[in-house]
Design an enzyme around this catalytic site. Structure first.
Site, PDB file in Angstrom:
ATOM      1  N   HIS A  24       0.824  -1.213   0.000  1.00  0.00           N
ATOM      2  CA  HIS A  24       0.000   0.000   0.000  1.00  0.00           C
ATOM      3  C   HIS A  24       0.857   1.262   0.000  1.00  0.00           C
ATOM      4  O   HIS A  24       0.357   2.354  -0.259  1.00  0.00           O
ATOM      5  CB  HIS A  24      -0.914  -0.009   1.234  1.00  0.00           C
ATOM      6  N   ASN A  78      -6.733   6.913   4.101  1.00  0.00           N
ATOM      7  CA  ASN A  78      -8.120   7.287   3.834  1.00  0.00           C
ATOM      8  C   ASN A  78      -8.469   8.707   4.269  1.00  0.00           C
ATOM      9  O   ASN A  78      -9.594   9.163   4.048  1.00  0.00           O
ATOM     10  CB  ASN A  78      -9.087   6.283   4.480  1.00  0.00           C
ATOM     11  N   ASP A 103      -0.765   2.738  -5.378  1.00  0.00           N
ATOM     12  CA  ASP A 103      -0.863   1.315  -5.679  1.00  0.00           C
ATOM     13  C   ASP A 103      -2.183   1.027  -6.382  1.00  0.00           C
ATOM     14  O   ASP A 103      -3.167   1.728  -6.194  1.00  0.00           O
ATOM     15  CB  ASP A 103      -0.763   0.493  -4.390  1.00  0.00           C
ATOM     16  N   ASN A 124      -9.083   4.251  -1.435  1.00  0.00           N
ATOM     17  CA  ASN A 124      -9.509   5.211  -0.419  1.00  0.00           C
ATOM     18  C   ASN A 124      -8.678   6.492  -0.412  1.00  0.00           C
ATOM     19  O   ASN A 124      -9.191   7.563  -0.098  1.00  0.00           O
ATOM     20  CB  ASN A 124      -9.474   4.563   0.969  1.00  0.00           C
TER      21      ASN A 124
END
Length: 205
Positions: A24, A78, A103, A124
């Site tokens: 991530h 997020n 990503d 997100n």
């Protein structure tokens, strides 16, 4: 926006050592390569980000490349839109000069794609940025990480550390990502996108 407006290049990821080498965080890891190329160090900014201000790449004739602002949000993925939006307002950077590196589960591992606008694909970090800016019209550099194996949950996959045996190949991908960013700021997004499209097509042929 003018041709001399600086590019804001944002690498998405989560802060903290436990996330530093996860899939991530490939956006963070890519802007770290750019930061090292610039020879500068990250500095905290009052907008809730860490930034580097530098010139990136080399222009024809050997002159230093255009001014860029490299950035990583200090918040989690997020909620990264708030700090990035504040940073854009601070430096008066329009959305058309924003490049977000992130990503992408829908691309095979190591595949790179360039995109302007459109949907966020369930990401997100992108959702947070689009909401904060009130627009989806900004540039993205997508780094494929592939889908989780077997029945592994997506969240477990993206937050898992990249295995050490895969790290050398990922280091090459981060360097290639940095090369694309340098091309974008020196040669333009459309030119770089076309070059990448041609390269991907020849690789698949």
């Amino acid at each position: 926006m003018t041709p001399t407006s600086p590019w804001l290049v944002v690498g998405l990821g989560n802060p903290g050592a436990e996330y530093a080498s996860t899939r991530h965080n490939v956006g963070h890891l890519s802007v770290d390569v750019l930061q090292r190329r610039c020879g500068e160090t990250w500095s905290g900014h009052r907008t809730g980000t860490h930034i580097v201000q530098a010139r990136l790449g080399i222009l024809p004739g050997g002159a230093p490349g255009p001014k860029v602002i490299l950035a990583k949000s200090d918040s989690y993925m997020n909620t990264s839109g708030g700090p990035i939006g504040r940073l854009m307002r601070f430096f008066d950077v329009p959305a058309e000069r924003l490049l977000v590196i992130h990503d992408d589960l829908d691309l095979p591992p190591h595949e790179l794609r360039l995109k302007f606008g459109g949907g966020e694909g369930g990401h997100n970090g992108l959702k947070s940025i689009s909401q904060a800016l009130g627009t989806k019209n900004y540039h993205r550099l997508r780094i494929g990480i592939g889908r989780p194996p077997g029945r592994m949950e997506v969240v477990d996959f993206v937050l898992s550390t990249i295995p050490s045996k895969e790290r050398p190949e990922w280091e090459v991908t981060f360097e290639e990502t940095a090369d694309l960013v340098e091309s974008i700021v020196t040669c333009g997004f459309a030119h770089t996108q076309q070059e990448l499209h041609s390269k991907n097509a020849s690789t698949r042929a």
